[in-house]
Each structure stands twice: as structure tokens, then as C-alpha cells.
Design an enzyme around this catalytic site. Structure first.
Site, PDB file in Angstrom:
ATOM      1  N   PHE A 117       0.814  -1.206   0.000  1.00 27.26           N
ATOM      2  CA  PHE A 117       0.000   0.000   0.000  1.00 27.26           C
ATOM      3  C   PHE A 117       0.855   1.267   0.000  1.00 27.26           C
ATOM      4  O   PHE A 117       1.825   1.371   0.761  1.00 27.26           O
ATOM      5  CB  PHE A 117      -0.879   0.064   1.259  1.00 27.26           C
ATOM      6  CG  PHE A 117      -1.979  -0.938   1.313  1.00 27.26           C
ATOM      7  CD1 PHE A 117      -3.255  -0.631   0.876  1.00 27.26           C
ATOM      8  CD2 PHE A 117      -1.743  -2.214   1.823  1.00 27.26           C
ATOM      9  CE1 PHE A 117      -4.281  -1.559   0.939  1.00 27.26           C
ATOM     10  CE2 PHE A 117      -2.760  -3.152   1.895  1.00 27.26           C
ATOM     11  CZ  PHE A 117      -4.036  -2.822   1.451  1.00 27.26           C
ATOM     12  N   ASP A 118       0.482   2.222  -0.824  1.00 22.58           N
ATOM     13  CA  ASP A 118       0.909   3.597  -0.594  1.00 22.58           C
ATOM     14  C   ASP A 118       0.214   4.068   0.685  1.00 22.58           C
ATOM     15  O   ASP A 118      -0.819   3.496   1.078  1.00 22.58           O
ATOM     16  CB  ASP A 118       0.501   4.448  -1.795  1.00 22.58           C
ATOM     17  CG  ASP A 118       0.825   5.914  -1.611  1.00 22.58           C
ATOM     18  OD1 ASP A 118       1.903   6.226  -1.074  1.00 22.58           O
ATOM     19  OD2 ASP A 118      -0.007   6.756  -1.991  1.00 22.58           O
ATOM     20  N   MET A 119       0.736   5.091   1.342  1.00 19.31           N
ATOM     21  CA  MET A 119       0.096   5.584   2.563  1.00 19.31           C
ATOM     22  C   MET A 119      -0.765   6.816   2.314  1.00 19.31           C
ATOM     23  O   MET A 119      -1.967   6.823   2.596  1.00 19.31           O
ATOM     24  CB  MET A 119       1.143   5.920   3.634  1.00 19.31           C
ATOM     25  CG  MET A 119       0.506   6.371   4.955  1.00 19.31           C
ATOM     26  SD  MET A 119       1.703   6.881   6.231  1.00 19.31           S
ATOM     27  CE  MET A 119       2.157   8.521   5.635  1.00 19.31           C
ATOM     28  N   ASP A 159      -3.019   5.773  -5.266  1.00 15.40           N
ATOM     29  CA  ASP A 159      -4.046   6.772  -5.561  1.00 15.40           C
ATOM     30  C   ASP A 159      -3.602   7.789  -6.596  1.00 15.40           C
ATOM     31  O   ASP A 159      -4.428   8.551  -7.100  1.00 15.40           O
ATOM     32  CB  ASP A 159      -4.443   7.517  -4.285  1.00 15.40           C
ATOM     33  CG  ASP A 159      -3.331   8.433  -3.796  1.00 15.40           C
ATOM     34  OD1 ASP A 159      -3.571   9.646  -3.658  1.00 15.40           O
ATOM     35  OD2 ASP A 159      -2.222   7.941  -3.552  1.00 15.40           O
TER      36      ASP A 159
END
Length: 218
Positions: free
Chosen positions: A8-10, A168
Site C-alpha cells: 500500500f501507498d500511505m 491513488d
């Protein structure tokens, strides 16, 4: 090949930091007389400090005090973080619980510096979900370069084909794909172009739909 890990990106994926950053860049832009600071911020989403400096100098010239401007956005961010805290993005905890229950290994690959990532994930109460955390200050070039995702795969001792990234931003998608990792896009501040949609394995409206998507892929 079976997916073993989700990386995951944060910012803008797990934590609602990008709306805060957008406001900070807008305020700092007003202070520095930059009418297009919000547009510049969108170009910097998903990059680390080194690449952000390059973008700022490209847009405003080599004499622009990019370091102090960026430091000012950070000061404003810390004020808002201290006063209000940072919210989880929709369906984050439900998503992480579902993936853990399904047996996926979970990791983070964020362009943000290590101290901030650990502080913010800890404050949000979700840091324990992640087996490894790879941050922007541990690589020379962050997203859209593949470095951070390559390092995240090595931290898990997995090949890129064993993983799926969740991003995102356009820079994040480009980074994951450049590293050979299929990428699920969950847009936040920046809506995808046709190019980014084509690069993405799928586009989801929120993380609540991720577990079902992965189950369908099996």
C-alpha cells in the site's frame, strides 16, 4: 501467479493526508505569491523530497527558495496534524482485516520520510498490520521511479509478480508498473487520465472493494 502480498501507498490510500497537504500548499503558495501552488502540488503527489525540489525549481526557477517553501508546507501540515489528527481513508480498517483474514502479507511503500510514516500509522492505530514499511528517504529517487517498490519487494523476499500495489496517484501507478507490479488504483485528489487507467489493473472507488476484487482474481 498467485498474489501473496499487497503493498500500500500511505498518503491518500491509507490516511487522508493529501487533502491536508493540498490546503498547506495553497496557504504557503499565498504566502510566497504562487497562484498555481495547488497545481504544482498535484505534480508532486507521490514523490520524495529530492524529486519535489526538482519540480519546484523547474516551475519557479533555480533561484526560487524551494527548500524554505517546502519547509513551510511542512510546518503548516504539522499544525493541522497536531490540532486535528489525520483521518483514515474510507474502509481502511475493514479492508486490512479482510486481507489479513484471507492470508495476504501486507506492506507499505510511501514516498514520505520514515519518521513521519511510522508516527502517522501508529497514531492511526494501523501500523501493526504491516510486515514491512519502505519509505521515501531510503531511496534516491521515489515515485514515479520504481526504486521504492523494488525495495519493498526485496523487504518481503518476493518477486514483483507475487505482489499487487495499491495507489491513488499517477506517479504511484507509474512507479509500481515500472517495478513490474500490477497496480490497483483508488483515486483521491488526482483523477486518472486514460493513460493511468490503462496502466492500472483496475480502478476502485474505495478500499472496501479491494478484497472482493482479489477474490475474483483467484
Amino acid at each position: 501467479m498467485e498474489t501473496k502480498a499487497i503493498i500500500f501507498d500511505m498518503d491518500g490510500v491509507l490516511l487522508d493526508t493529501e487533502s491536508v497537504c493540498f490546503e498547506c500548499w495553497k496557504r504557503a503558495g499565498n504566502e510566497y505569491g504562487l497562484p498555481d501552488a495547488e497545481e504544482t502540488y498535484r505534480l508532486c503527489v507521490g514523490t520524495n523530497i529530492n524529486d519535489t525540489m526538482v519540480i519546484l525549481h523547474d516551475r519557479y526557477g533555480t533561484k526560487f527558495d524551494a527548500q524554505n517553501f517546502h519547509a513551510r508546507t511542512g510546518e503548516l501540515f504539522h499544525v493541522i496534524e497536531a490540532e486535528k489528527g489525520l483521518s483514515l481513508m474510507p474502509q481502511v480498517r475493514e479492508c486490512l482485516d479482510s486481507l489479513k483474514a484471507a492470508g495476504y502479507r501486507l506492506a507499505v511503500a510511501s514516498s514520505t520520510r520514515t519518521s513521519s510514516v511510522h508516527r502517522q500509522l501508529s497514531a492511526a492505530g494501523i501500523i501493526s498490520y504491516f510486515e514491512t514499511i519502505t519509505c521515501g528517504d531510503t531511496v534516491k529517487h521515489s515515485k514515479p521511479a520504481p526504486d521504492i517498490y523494488q525495495k519493498a519487494c526485496k523487504s518481503l523476499s518476493l518477486s514483483p509478480a507475487d505482489c499487487i500495489a495499491v495507489e491513488d496517484s499517477p506517479n504511484g501507478v507509474r512507479a509500481a508498473v515500472a517495478a513490474g507490479i500490477p497496480c490497483v488504483l483508488v483515486p483521491d485528489q488526482v483523477q486518472p487520465t486514460e493513460e493511468i487507467r490503462a496502466l492500472s489493473t483496475t480502478v476502485l472507488s474505495d478500499l472496501g472493494k479491494l478484497a472482493a476484487f482479489l477474490a475474483e482474481k483467484k
